[in-house]
Design an enzyme around this catalytic site. Structure first.
Site, PDB file in Angstrom:
ATOM      1  CG  ASN A 148      -7.496 -73.478 -33.731  1.00 56.78           C
ATOM      2  OD1 ASN A 148      -6.822 -72.478 -33.585  1.00 56.78           O
ATOM      3  ND2 ASN A 148      -8.789 -73.521 -33.428  1.00 56.78           N
ATOM      4  CD  GLU A 246     -12.449 -64.042 -29.804  1.00 56.29           C
ATOM      5  OE1 GLU A 246     -13.199 -64.940 -29.352  1.00 56.29           O
ATOM      6  OE2 GLU A 246     -12.874 -62.938 -30.148  1.00 56.29           O
ATOM      7  CB  CYS A 280     -12.636 -72.102 -30.339  1.00 53.80           C
ATOM      8  SG  CYS A 280     -12.574 -70.929 -31.700  1.00 53.80           S
ATOM      9  CD  GLU A 453     -10.044 -61.687 -32.416  1.00 53.63           C
ATOM     10  OE1 GLU A 453     -10.350 -62.891 -32.522  1.00 53.63           O
ATOM     11  OE2 GLU A 453      -8.881 -61.264 -32.566  1.00 53.63           O
TER      12      GLU A 453
HETATM   13  P1  TAP Z   1      -2.376 -72.563 -26.093  1.00 52.26           P
HETATM   14  O1  TAP Z   1      -1.411 -73.446 -25.396  1.00 52.26           O
HETATM   15  O2  TAP Z   1      -3.223 -71.678 -25.286  1.00 52.26           O
HETATM   16  O3  TAP Z   1      -1.510 -71.704 -27.154  1.00 52.26           O
HETATM   17  C1  TAP Z   1      -2.053 -70.653 -27.935  1.00 52.26           C
HETATM   18  C2  TAP Z   1      -0.941 -69.659 -28.243  1.00 52.26           C
HETATM   19  O4  TAP Z   1      -0.462 -69.097 -27.013  1.00 52.26           O
HETATM   20  C3  TAP Z   1       0.278 -70.310 -28.913  1.00 52.26           C
HETATM   21  O5  TAP Z   1       0.868 -69.407 -29.812  1.00 52.26           O
HETATM   22  C4  TAP Z   1       1.197 -70.540 -27.726  1.00 52.26           C
HETATM   23  O6  TAP Z   1       2.532 -70.647 -28.108  1.00 52.26           O
HETATM   24  C5  TAP Z   1       0.934 -69.302 -26.893  1.00 52.26           C
HETATM   25  N1  TAP Z   1       1.297 -69.429 -25.484  1.00 52.26           N
HETATM   26  C6  TAP Z   1       1.404 -70.559 -24.740  1.00 52.26           C
HETATM   27  N2  TAP Z   1       1.781 -70.258 -23.478  1.00 52.26           N
HETATM   28  C7  TAP Z   1       1.933 -68.907 -23.418  1.00 52.26           C
HETATM   29  C8  TAP Z   1       2.297 -67.995 -22.385  1.00 52.26           C
HETATM   30  N3  TAP Z   1       2.602 -68.395 -21.153  1.00 52.26           N
HETATM   31  N4  TAP Z   1       2.342 -66.676 -22.674  1.00 52.26           N
HETATM   32  C9  TAP Z   1       2.020 -66.232 -23.901  1.00 52.26           C
HETATM   33  N5  TAP Z   1       1.679 -67.054 -24.930  1.00 52.26           N
HETATM   34  C10 TAP Z   1       1.611 -68.378 -24.684  1.00 52.26           C
HETATM   35  O7  TAP Z   1      -3.318 -73.391 -26.995  1.00 52.26           O
HETATM   36  P2  TAP Z   1      -2.889 -74.539 -28.000  1.00 52.26           P
HETATM   37  O8  TAP Z   1      -1.713 -75.314 -27.528  1.00 52.26           O
HETATM   38  O9  TAP Z   1      -2.802 -73.925 -29.350  1.00 52.26           O
HETATM   39  O10 TAP Z   1      -4.147 -75.480 -27.899  1.00 52.26           O
HETATM   40  C11 TAP Z   1      -4.480 -76.040 -26.645  1.00 52.26           C
HETATM   41  C12 TAP Z   1      -5.950 -75.851 -26.381  1.00 52.26           C
HETATM   42  O11 TAP Z   1      -6.326 -74.475 -26.581  1.00 52.26           O
HETATM   43  C13 TAP Z   1      -6.839 -76.596 -27.308  1.00 52.26           C
HETATM   44  O12 TAP Z   1      -6.977 -77.936 -26.996  1.00 52.26           O
HETATM   45  C14 TAP Z   1      -8.129 -75.811 -27.126  1.00 52.26           C
HETATM   46  O13 TAP Z   1      -8.734 -76.182 -25.931  1.00 52.26           O
HETATM   47  C15 TAP Z   1      -7.671 -74.407 -27.033  1.00 52.26           C
HETATM   48  N6  TAP Z   1      -7.689 -73.635 -28.269  1.00 52.26           N
HETATM   49  C16 TAP Z   1      -8.718 -72.789 -28.490  1.00 52.26           C
HETATM   50  C17 TAP Z   1      -8.718 -72.029 -29.622  1.00 52.26           C
HETATM   51  C18 TAP Z   1      -9.804 -71.039 -29.883  1.00 52.26           C
HETATM   52  S1  TAP Z   1      -9.941 -70.379 -31.362  1.00 52.26           S
HETATM   53  N7  TAP Z   1     -10.635 -70.657 -28.976  1.00 52.26           N
HETATM   54  C19 TAP Z   1      -7.694 -72.150 -30.537  1.00 52.26           C
HETATM   55  C20 TAP Z   1      -6.668 -73.033 -30.276  1.00 52.26           C
HETATM   56  C21 TAP Z   1      -6.669 -73.754 -29.123  1.00 52.26           C
HETATM   57  P3  TAP Z   1       3.220 -72.075 -28.426  1.00 52.26           P
HETATM   58  O14 TAP Z   1       2.166 -72.951 -28.971  1.00 52.26           O
HETATM   59  O15 TAP Z   1       4.248 -71.749 -29.410  1.00 52.26           O
HETATM   60  O16 TAP Z   1       3.747 -72.498 -27.126  1.00 52.26           O
END
Ligand code: TAP
Length: 473
Positions: A148, A246, A280, A453
């Site tokens: 994001n 975070e 977020c 952070e």
């Molecule tokens: P996640 O699926 O949690 O991914 C975030 C990061 O973690 C990505 O780089 C992802 O890699 C990695 N990741 C996924 N599975 C992992 C594992 N088993 N071990 C280590 N790293 C892993 O979030 P997303 O797909 O970006 O978004 C899904 C939801 O997360 C959103 O709808 C929202 O609820 C939440 N979100 C919150 C924030 C903040 S700032 N609080 C930011 C983004 C998203 P890949 O994507 O390459 O698989």
């Protein structure tokens, strides 16, 4: 549109033994490039190189490390427009936001470039000798970034981690690797030694998982979903590996009847629809005191219809598309069976027919148990409900397992402080919607995260505190 695809700074992680990812422009749905993904063995090899680079980086004199970080910041500054255009194409961010995001990386590097020369310990009075403490870097730090905010969230990790004397391996989200890859090149061009900062594109379940499981990585700094954050914390627990998390948010704007309603209504859409709600800190719940509820809804709905949802490359754009078709579908499900008070616009020209567009909506849940009121939608949907008094506003705002940010609109300074102290969130803003400023600490209560952070103490989270006693008797 086509963009130049950067390659990783460290050639051995670009062989792509983990396959490749087709990078898509979310505004058009068209492919703009292919990025090789690392597998577990390539990730381990990169971690080993970062570990080899660590002793020399730790030994760099504080003033020289500061100079290198300022040179890195200057290199980012010289490429703000290039980085911004990459982010517009890869993430669908509005160009205004993308320029701010690249500038934030520069500012964070400059801010933490002051740290190496200020990593001071304490001298503690003790009997029989002298007692002093040292702040020492951890070693290799793994930074895992979501899609994001690819640039700022990366910088909030690697900036203070490098400043504290650690080497960094960073995994961008699979969907949004382009700016991180370019920033790694800029680090090398600015003179950072080889393997001090390595960007490794790959799947979370592969590259991210190695950051958790490989014992050479001494800390994981993760931003993303609460679900994955819990897995990372559990995995790191096996090695007593520290984490910063975070995670998600379900934040509230609280509007009291004594506030300037025009001002509150005009700003509230941007507190949730910025970055198309994929934030977020998005204030996706709006709580309004019942006596002004109808009046506020009218003003708020008009402001939402005025949000300029346009081609993100346009200078006028205030909101762009969602990141992917799958994410748009999951956001759209929150609108099923819910009363929609108003809907904004989205582009419908042929150029954007394949893009992942969704107009902003204001919805009126029937109950606080509705999914749209309780869950992090992470899209352009805001839910509104009335409250009676201060106590109920605080109770409703806290009725969630999240606790990241929030806003309070009132002209009564005593009430502003009482409510700010009562809401269980890490980042609150009165008569504004500010959340993240690099000068101040950022992080969540409850299931929104662990640790902080940014702010003046961010480097502490990337160090161990060592105590040394010297006998003088
Ligand atoms: P996640 O699926 O949690 O991914 C975030 C990061 O973690 C990505 O780089 C992802 O890699 C990695 N990741 C996924 N599975 C992992 C594992 N088993 N071990 C280590 N790293 C892993 O979030 P997303 O797909 O970006 O978004 C899904 C939801 O997360 C959103 O709808 C929202 O609820 C939440 N979100 C919150 C924030 C903040 S700032 N609080 C930011 C983004 C998203 P890949 O994507 O390459 O698989």
């Amino acid at each position: 549109m086509s963009v130049g695809i950067a390659v990783a700074a460290d050639p051995s992680v670009t062989r792509g033994a983990g396959g490749s990812h087709t990078v898509v422009n979310p505004a058009t749905g068209r492919a703009i490039g292919e990025v090789p993904l690392a597998d577990a063995a390539e990730t381990d090899a990169a971690i080993a190189r970062a570990n080899e680079a660590f002793p020399a980086w730790k030994a760099v004199a504080p003033g020289e490390r500061a100079r290198l970080l300022r040179a890195f910041a200057a290199a980012v500054d010289a490429h703000i427009e290039e980085l911004a255009q990459l982010e517009v194409a890869n993430s669908g961010h509005t160009v205004g936001n993308a320029r701010w995001e690249a500038g934030n990386v520069r500012d964070v590097l400059n801010y933490y470039s002051a740290s190496p020369e200020r990593m001071m310990g304490k001298q503690i009075p003790v009997p029989g000798g002298v007692d002093i403490t040292f702040r020492e870097p951890l070693g290799v730090v793994g930074v895992i970034v979501p899609w994001n905010f690819p640039m700022p969230i990366a910088g909030w990790g690697f900036g203070p981690a490098l400043a504290a004397g650690n080497t960094v391996v960073l995994k961008p989200a699979e969907l949004t690797p382009l700016t991180a890859l370019r920033i790694a090149e800029l680090a090398r061009e600015a003179g950072l030694p080889e393997s001090v900062f390595i960007v490794i594109p790959g799947k979370g379940s592969v590259v991210g998982q190695r950051f958790v499981d490989n014992p050479t990585v001494r800390k994981v700094c993760f931003t993303g979903s609460t679900e994955v954050g819990k897995q990372i914390m559990a995995g790191c627990a096996r090695q007593v590996k520290p984490v910063t998390l975070e995670l998600g948010g379900k934040n509230a704007t609280i509007v009291f009847a004594d506030t300037d309603l025009d001002k509150a209504a005009a700003s509230a859409p941007y507190a949730v629809f910025d970055n198309a709600g994929q934030d977020c800190c998005a204030r996706s719940r709006v709580l309004v005191q019942r006596s002004v509820y109808d009046e506020f809804l009218d003003k708020f709905a008009a402001a939402v219809r005025g949000v300029k949802v346009l081609d993100p490359a346009s200078a006028d754009a205030e909101m762009g598309p969602l990141i992917s078709a799958g994410h748009r579908d999951s956001v759209a499900r929150y609108l099923d069976g819910v009363e929609i008070a108003t809907t904004g616009t989205a582009p419908d020209g042929a150029d954007f027919a394949g893009g992942f567009w969704m107009p902003p909506s204001v919805v009126l849940p029937r109950s606080v148990t509705d999914a749209v009121w309780r869950e992090e939608v992470f899209g352009p949907v805001v839910a509104m409900m009335p409250f009676e008094d201060e106590a109920e506003a605080i109770a409703m705002a806290n009725d969630t397992e999240y606790g990241l940010s929030g806003s309070i609109f009132t002209s009564d300074v005593g009430r502003a402080l009482r409510v700010a102290r009562g809401v269980q969130s890490g980042n609150l803003s009165v008569n504004s919607h500010s959340s993240v400023r690099y000068w101040t600490p950022f992080g969540g209560y409850k299931q929104s995260g662990l640790g902080r952070e940014l702010g003046p103490n961010a480097t502490d989270a990337f160090t161990e505190e060592k105590n040394v006693f010297i006998a003088t008797d």
